[in-house]
Design a protein around this motif. Structure first.
Motif, PDB file in Angstrom:
ATOM      1  N   GLN A 531       8.014  -6.880   0.763  1.00 33.49           N
ATOM      2  CA  GLN A 531       6.994  -5.851   0.978  1.00 33.49           C
ATOM      3  C   GLN A 531       5.711  -6.452   1.533  1.00 33.49           C
ATOM      4  O   GLN A 531       5.033  -5.843   2.364  1.00 33.49           O
ATOM      5  CB  GLN A 531       6.715  -5.124  -0.338  1.00 33.49           C
ATOM      6  CG  GLN A 531       7.861  -4.238  -0.798  1.00 33.49           C
ATOM      7  CD  GLN A 531       7.578  -3.609  -2.136  1.00 33.49           C
ATOM      8  OE1 GLN A 531       6.785  -4.127  -2.900  1.00 33.49           O
ATOM      9  NE2 GLN A 531       8.252  -2.488  -2.426  1.00 33.49           N
ATOM     10  N   GLN A 532       5.382  -7.666   1.090  1.00 33.38           N
ATOM     11  CA  GLN A 532       4.180  -8.317   1.594  1.00 33.38           C
ATOM     12  C   GLN A 532       4.312  -8.623   3.078  1.00 33.38           C
ATOM     13  O   GLN A 532       3.380  -8.398   3.866  1.00 33.38           O
ATOM     14  CB  GLN A 532       3.906  -9.596   0.800  1.00 33.38           C
ATOM     15  CG  GLN A 532       2.609 -10.293   1.215  1.00 33.38           C
ATOM     16  CD  GLN A 532       2.357 -11.540   0.403  1.00 33.38           C
ATOM     17  OE1 GLN A 532       3.253 -12.023  -0.277  1.00 33.38           O
ATOM     18  NE2 GLN A 532       1.143 -12.072   0.480  1.00 33.38           N
ATOM     19  N   ARG A 535       4.026  -5.378   4.923  1.00 36.99           N
ATOM     20  CA  ARG A 535       2.656  -4.936   4.990  1.00 36.99           C
ATOM     21  C   ARG A 535       1.875  -5.693   6.051  1.00 36.99           C
ATOM     22  O   ARG A 535       1.102  -5.119   6.809  1.00 36.99           O
ATOM     23  CB  ARG A 535       1.996  -5.104   3.612  1.00 36.99           C
ATOM     24  CG  ARG A 535       0.475  -4.977   3.586  1.00 36.99           C
ATOM     25  CD  ARG A 535      -0.031  -3.675   4.199  1.00 36.99           C
ATOM     26  NE  ARG A 535       0.434  -2.532   3.482  1.00 36.99           N
ATOM     27  CZ  ARG A 535       0.174  -1.277   3.839  1.00 36.99           C
ATOM     28  NH1 ARG A 535      -0.510  -1.034   4.940  1.00 36.99           N
ATOM     29  NH2 ARG A 535       0.643  -0.275   3.134  1.00 36.99           N
ATOM     30  N   ASP A 539       0.176  -3.848   9.175  1.00 33.32           N
ATOM     31  CA  ASP A 539      -1.257  -3.964   9.448  1.00 33.32           C
ATOM     32  C   ASP A 539      -1.529  -4.606  10.803  1.00 33.32           C
ATOM     33  O   ASP A 539      -2.582  -4.375  11.405  1.00 33.32           O
ATOM     34  CB  ASP A 539      -1.924  -4.777   8.341  1.00 33.32           C
ATOM     35  CG  ASP A 539      -2.079  -3.960   7.061  1.00 33.32           C
ATOM     36  OD1 ASP A 539      -2.025  -2.705   7.160  1.00 33.32           O
ATOM     37  OD2 ASP A 539      -2.247  -4.552   5.988  1.00 33.32           O
ATOM     38  N   ASP A 556       0.873   6.081   2.322  1.00 34.87           N
ATOM     39  CA  ASP A 556       0.524   4.741   2.798  1.00 34.87           C
ATOM     40  C   ASP A 556      -0.071   4.865   4.197  1.00 34.87           C
ATOM     41  O   ASP A 556       0.298   5.753   4.977  1.00 34.87           O
ATOM     42  CB  ASP A 556       1.762   3.831   2.821  1.00 34.87           C
ATOM     43  CG  ASP A 556       1.375   2.357   2.892  1.00 34.87           C
ATOM     44  OD1 ASP A 556       0.166   2.057   2.783  1.00 34.87           O
ATOM     45  OD2 ASP A 556       2.266   1.506   3.041  1.00 34.87           O
ATOM     46  N   ASN A 558      -1.903   2.151   7.506  1.00 29.53           N
ATOM     47  CA  ASN A 558      -2.225   0.766   7.873  1.00 29.53           C
ATOM     48  C   ASN A 558      -3.702   0.670   8.281  1.00 29.53           C
ATOM     49  O   ASN A 558      -4.414   1.668   8.417  1.00 29.53           O
ATOM     50  CB  ASN A 558      -1.288   0.262   8.966  1.00 29.53           C
ATOM     51  CG  ASN A 558      -1.550   0.920  10.318  1.00 29.53           C
ATOM     52  OD1 ASN A 558      -2.243   1.944  10.389  1.00 29.53           O
ATOM     53  ND2 ASN A 558      -1.003   0.355  11.386  1.00 29.53           N
TER      54      ASN A 558
END
Length: 821
Positions: A531-532, A535, A539, A556, A558
């Motif tokens: 997930q990191q 992400r 982003d 969610d 970005n």
């Protein structure tokens, strides 16, 4: 009287037996009414044995018999009218010493005490033959003379008064009782012997006695506070009778006997206090929430309270007279008798015992029994007072708890999870064998060891906080703790701890359950890493990205989207997409994707492209939407600039020929086709201006004319350049050729003014040809008519307006033609 074998007596039979056992006659008389409803007689509808015997008529014969048939004397004696009044008024009938000549006794005079009460249309009636009492009373009157002589010899005192109430004789005992000699009392009255208040309170009774009225029995023993010679008072009972002479005639005076009741009153006060205590005790027993009873020395219930009757499901009447053995479980009878023997032997005054009782339904109750012995002054037991508390639920709970603990131990010993019990100092008291399978430790070796000794280091602060919470009585858990295996490896276990409390609610230990969640923890850590990375990728994406649920709520976003609409992530997540778009004045979403939104931001307007895609969640019924947002502001500006260049004249900035023709065709097809005017405007002598002042000056004049035309028309009108020195104006909403001419003249006047070029004035005029579009007319036809009108204006000297005539015959065909076709 018989029972049904179970001890139950039919209430009706019980009532019949009770009535028949009474010595006094009792009958029920039901009113007999005539056709008008008036009571004319009574009928016997019930009677007890005494009534049948007294009337000399058997029960079967008496029932149904009319009253006047049996006792016709009721008619003339007035009793029948009295019975009728009882039923009609509801007031009871009370007659004392009533004289009635009994018919079946040959008219013998008999004295009765009579009582009757109404019961609907009946009267319940009883009587008592008091003839003997009357005769005894008469004999008593005859013996009054003897009583006076007897009173003179009494140990207390007596005195006799005359008709005025003055004492004419006093017994010698007056000196001993009141301190007065008999001689000192002669001539005195009752007023001299009692206080003024008491004398006044008995004035009515004295008046009745001296008027010759007989003093009723209830008034014979009044207590008077008689004045002693020393100033004190003595409570004395007065017995009053009439004083008779030798012939038996009343002298008008009274014979009064006085008896000192000082000791009697003291005993009565003591008795009243004891009765009050007994009443309070009985009231306390009856209102107690727990069962209470008083038994005799054999254990027979003499009194039970409602709570005990309810507990044992008997009535209070059924329990009174029943031995405690009858409601005691057979296995507990010996223990109960042994307790009673200890009381009788004088060993104890109070004992408690938990025993079983059997209620009226045969169900077993567990009861905490507390018994106290009430002893006499000589130490012997007078009776027992018992208190019974139903603890059946407590016993059943304890049994269930013991069974649960046993099953829990068996379950824990065979479960794959680890369960252990520890004290408040964290010392392990017991641990399930599964600890060897999970952590590799021997269960027996861990008993007595502190639980933190098998936990990975670095968790002391968390354990301290949770320890305080557990000692305060709170259950804690749901957290993953790191434990050490016997081989030194770390395994993650989910822990749940529950405090154990004693009777005083003080925490005495802790039960801890552990479940191996190492695989879950490692999976979550791997997922967190994925997930990191995701992400970071999201982003870093060049476009704005938003994920919403089915309700349109943002779950969610970005970083690029936050920058795009100038709103932070914290102010976006959890809100609806429609709210976000409304905040930046972007309007609603178009169902067609992709589509564009115009945003109103603090630093200006911007255009974004919005594309939506539906995706499925982890569950089958989960649906999410991915929104991609791209900043197309620059692309939009370039596109709009190219469009403007394609549809507008580059020199003057007004619409070009192509845009003008398309615009005219749209107006001709629309509802306002009947109100469209076309103006062909030609700049007069442009060639001369170019030749004299140069083409740059000519371009300046063209630009000025275009600006003046645009300023002269309304916002709904359009100005275009067809080429060279020719301009065209489209007027929407023109009602007639007269209106068209007036607008054209206004435009000509505003445009026909000089233009300054390089400091030199240049005269400018225009010629205008005007035509009104009529329904069904082709566009090229109206353009041709306007062009022809322009030629006429120029040929007539320029700087003028010529309006074309309306065509005589309008072709109803299509209007797709254009100038030059």
């Amino acid at each position: 009287m018989t029972t049904n074998g179970s001890g139950f007596v039919d209430p009706a039979k019980r009532l019949r037996a009770t009535l028949d056992s009474l010595l006094d006659p009792h009958v029920v008389l039901t009113a007999v009414r005539d056709h008008s409803g008036e009571i004319v007689d009574f009928e016997y509808t019930d009677a007890n044995a005494a009534a049948c015997e007294y009337n000399g008529v058997p029960y079967e014969q008496l029932i149904g018999m009319r009253l006047l048939d049996l006792l016709p004397g009721h008619q003339h004696s007035g009793l029948l009218e009295m019975y009728r009044t009882v039923i009609e008024s509801g007031e009871p009938l009370i007659l004392d010493d009533y004289v009635y000549p009994v018919d079946f006794r040959g008219g013998e005079e008999v004295h009765f005490d009579i009582r009757g009460v109404a019961l609907g249309d009946s009267i319940v009636y009883t009587w008592r033959d008091v003839t003997d009492r009357h005769n005894r009373t008469q004999a008593l009157a005859d013996a009054e003379r003897e009583y006076r002589n007897l009173a003179e010899a009494t140990t207390d005192m007596a005195y006799r008064t005359d008709a005025t109430g003055a004492i004419v004789w006093a017994s010698p005992s007056a000196t001993r009782v009141l301190g007065w000699s008999p001689e000192e009392l002669l001539g005195r009255t009752a007023q001299d012997m009692v206080s003024p208040e008491e004398f006044a309170s008995h004035a009515g009774h004295r008046a009745d006695a001296y008027s010759g009225e007989w003093v009723p029995d209830g008034e014979q023993e009044r207590v008077f506070n008689i004045l002693h010679k020393d100033g004190g008072t003595i409570p004395m009972v007065a017995v009053v009778s009439r004083d008779l002479d030798a012939e038996g005639n009343w002298t008008g005076g009274l014979l009064v006997g006085l008896r000192d009741v000082t000791d009697v009153q003291k005993q009565e006060e003591i008795a009243q206090r004891e009765r009050a205590k007994a009443q309070r005790l009985q009231l306390s027993i009856d209102r107690a929430a727990v069962g209470m009873a008083i038994t005799d020395l054999k254990g027979t219930f003499e009194h039970v309270n409602p709570a005990l009757a309810k507990m044992l499901r008997y009535s209070q009447e059924e329990l009174v007279g029943m031995a405690f053995d009858a409601v005691t479980h057979p296995d507990d009878v010996d223990a109960s008798r042994a307790m009673m023997m200890r009381f009788l032997d004088g060993d104890v005054d109070q004992m408690s015992l938990r025993k079983r009782y059997v209620d009226a339904r045969g169900e077993i109750l567990w009861v905490d029994l507390s018994v106290a012995a009430a002893r006499r002054d000589d130490g012997s037991v007078d009776h027992f007072i018992a208190q019974l508390v139903d603890v059946t639920a407590e016993v059943e709970y304890a049994d269930a708890l013991e069974t649960t603990v046993r099953r829990f131990r068996q379950l824990a010993e065979n479960a794959s999870d680890i369960v252990y019990e520890m004290g408040t100092d964290w010392t392990i008291r017991w641990i399930s064998p599964s600890v060897q399978n999970v952590l590799g430790w021997d269960a027996e070796q861990l008993i007595g060891q502190p639980a933190p000794s098998i936990m990975a280091p670095g968790q002391d602060e968390l354990l301290a906080v949770r320890g305080d919470q557990i000692r305060s009585g709170y259950s804690v858990g749901g957290e993953n703790l790191a434990f050490m295996t016997a081989s030194g490896q770390v395994r993650w276990l989910s822990a749940m701890a529950h405090p154990m409390t004693g009777d005083d609610d003080v925490v005495t230990g802790v039960i801890v359950g552990l479940r191996d969640v190492t695989a879950e923890v490692e999976a979550r850590e791997a997922l967190a890493r994925v997930q990191q990375r995701l992400r970071l990728a999201v982003d870093a994406a060049p476009n704005g990205l938003v994920i919403t649920d089915e309700a349109g709520v943002l779950v969610d976003v970005n970083r690029h989207f936050c920058q795009l609409i100038r709103i932070s992530e914290g102010d976006l997540v959890g809100r609806r997409m429609a709210q976000i778009l409304d905040q930046v004045q972007a309007g609603v979403c178009d169902p067609v994707s992709p589509h564009e939104h115009r945003l109103e931001l603090a630093d200006g307007a911007a255009w974004i492209e919005h594309d939506v895609r539906e995706v499925s969640g982890h569950a089958d019924d989960e649906v999410y939407f991915v929104h991609l947002f791209s900043d197309v502001t620059k692309e939009r500006e370039v596109r709009e600039e190219l469009t403007h260049m394609a549809t507008h004249d580059t020199l003057t900035g007004v619409a070009n020929r192509r845009w003008f023709i398309e615009r005219l065709q749209r107006l001709a097809r629309g509802d306002s086709a009947t109100g469209v005017g076309v103006l062909f405007c030609d700049l007069d002598r442009l060639k001369e201006i170019n030749d004299v002042h140069g083409h740059l000056a000519g371009d300046t004049v063209l630009t000025a004319v275009a600006s003046r035309l645009a300023a002269a028309v309304r916002g709904s009108d359009d100005v275009g350049r067809l080429g060279g020195d020719e301009f065209v104006v489209l007027l929407d909403g023109v009602a007639s050729t007269d209106d068209l001419r007036a607008v054209a003249e206004k435009i000509r006047e505003r445009v026909s003014r000089g233009v300054i070029v390089d400091g030199k004035p240049i005269d400018v005029t225009i010629s205008v040809g005007a035509a009104l579009l009529v329904p069904g007319e082709k566009t090229r036809t109206v353009l041709q008519r306007a062009d022809n009108a322009l030629l006429v204006a120029k040929s007539e000297g320029r700087n003028r307006v010529v309006v074309a005539e309306l065509p005589a015959d309008v072709d109803g065909g299509g209007n797709s033609g254009v100038v030059g076709e």
